[in-house]
Design a protein around this motif. Structure first.
Motif, short mmCIF file in Angstrom:
data_model
loop_
_atom_site.label_atom_id
_atom_site.label_comp_id
_atom_site.label_asym_id
_atom_site.label_seq_id
_atom_site.Cartn_x
_atom_site.Cartn_y
_atom_site.Cartn_z
N ILE A 19 0.66 -1.02 0.01
CA ILE A 19 0.30 -0.33 0.04
C ILE A 19 1.37 0.98 -0.28
CG2 ILE A 19 -1.85 -1.43 1.27
CD1 ILE A 19 -1.29 0.12 3.72
N ARG A 40 -4.14 3.85 -0.99
CA ARG A 40 -3.82 3.52 -2.46
C ARG A 40 -3.69 1.49 -2.53
NH1 ARG A 40 -6.94 7.54 -4.78
NH2 ARG A 40 -6.15 9.35 -4.02
N HIS A 41 -3.96 1.48 -2.98
CA HIS A 41 -3.62 0.39 -3.69
C HIS A 41 -3.41 -0.25 -4.51
CE1 HIS A 41 -4.58 -4.31 -3.39
NE2 HIS A 41 -3.79 -4.30 -2.60
N GLN A 42 -3.33 -1.29 -5.21
CA GLN A 42 -2.89 -2.05 -7.39
C GLN A 42 -4.80 -2.60 -7.45
OE1 GLN A 42 1.78 -2.01 -7.60
NE2 GLN A 42 0.60 -2.93 -8.87
N GLY A 43 -5.24 -3.13 -6.34
CA GLY A 43 -5.76 -3.68 -7.20
C GLY A 43 -6.09 -5.09 -6.43
N ALA A 44 -6.58 -6.18 -6.60
CA ALA A 44 -6.55 -7.28 -6.27
C ALA A 44 -7.80 -8.37 -6.87
CB ALA A 44 -6.67 -7.62 -4.29
N LYS A 77 -3.59 -10.26 -5.04
CA LYS A 77 -2.76 -8.58 -5.41
C LYS A 77 -2.37 -8.44 -7.31
CE LYS A 77 1.40 -6.21 -4.43
NZ LYS A 77 2.21 -6.18 -5.17
N TYR A 110 -15.22 -1.81 -4.61
CA TYR A 110 -14.72 -0.84 -4.28
C TYR A 110 -14.44 -2.15 -2.25
CZ TYR A 110 -12.87 1.63 -7.86
OH TYR A 110 -12.78 2.04 -9.10
N THR A 111 -13.48 -2.42 -1.78
CA THR A 111 -12.98 -2.92 -0.97
C THR A 111 -13.41 -2.40 0.57
OG1 THR A 111 -10.84 -2.86 -0.02
CG2 THR A 111 -12.17 -4.99 -1.80
N ALA A 116 -9.76 4.14 1.69
CA ALA A 116 -9.06 3.45 0.38
C ALA A 116 -9.61 3.37 -1.37
CB ALA A 116 -9.02 1.32 1.17
N GLU A 118 -8.56 0.42 -3.16
CA GLU A 118 -8.65 -1.14 -3.40
C GLU A 118 -9.31 -1.22 -4.25
OE1 GLU A 118 -7.40 -5.28 -2.06
OE2 GLU A 118 -8.46 -4.14 -0.59
N LYS A 119 -9.33 -1.90 -5.48
CA LYS A 119 -10.71 -2.65 -6.18
C LYS A 119 -10.36 -3.81 -6.40
CE LYS A 119 -13.14 -1.63 -11.37
NZ LYS A 119 -12.62 -1.13 -12.19
#
Length: 183
Positions: A19, A40-44, A77, A110-111, A116, A118-119
């Motif tokens: 993150i 911020r997260h690249q997604g999972a 991720k 989105y979590t 956040a 994160e998608k």
């Protein structure tokens, strides 16, 4: 009233392996300044793995933030530049040593959009077989696999062993699909 906020500035607070945390100064719709801390997260991806005996696969692992072992659907991720479906293929190989002939995107969500970005890409996988060549698991990752029926999965929710949104979402989706098939 327009609900959109205007970003005035952004400061990076932390930049780690999984993150990044930013602190934004925003102008609210009523003209006030406010601060937003954003992860911020690249997604999972997560994947509901269902075998030909109509059982789903759960991964048991220690989750340090919760200080407990949880039972979850396989997930991981998305690496920079990686297509989410390829992430599913990679994670199935690394975590559960399976490949699937059929992988289908169910939905995205989105979590935790309050803090956040994160998608999560939610997939379902069928027609399973062992991988020909297994990829190494992530360092420090210790997993135990468990196949469960729908009633067993629901019991794990009731017992608090399944306690994350992605897995509960997958189980509810699975239950809905079975209900639709039995109509």
């Amino acid at each position: 009233m327009d609900l959109q906020e205007k970003k005035l500035s952004s400061e990076e607070i932390y930049n780690g392996k999984i993150i990044r945390v930013e602190r934004e100064t925003v102008l609210t719709p009523d003209g006030q300044q406010a601060f937003r801390e954003i992860v911020r997260h690249q997604g999972a991806v997560c994947v509901l793995v269902v075998d030909d005996q109509n059982r789903m696969l759960l991964v048991r692992q220690w989750r340090e933030p919760l200080r407990q072992v949880t039972a979850e659907v396989p997930a991981g991720k998305i690496e920079r530049g990686e297509d989410p479906q390829m992430t599913v293929v990679r994670e199935l190989n690394e975590e559960v040593r399976l490949q699937a002939q059929e992988i289908a995107l169910v939905n995205t969500y989105y979590t935790s959009p309050g803090f956040a970005d994160e998608k999560m890409y939610f997939y379902v996988a069928h027609q399973l077989s062992p991988v020909a060549q297994a990829r190494p698991q992530d360092p420090g990752e210790f997993l135990r696999l468990q196949w469960v029926t729908l009633p067993e999965a629901e019991q794990l929710i009731a017992q608090g062993e399944v306690c994350d949104a992605k897995t509960i979402n997958a189980i509810w989706y699975w239950k809905l699909q079975q209900h639709e098939e039995n109509k």
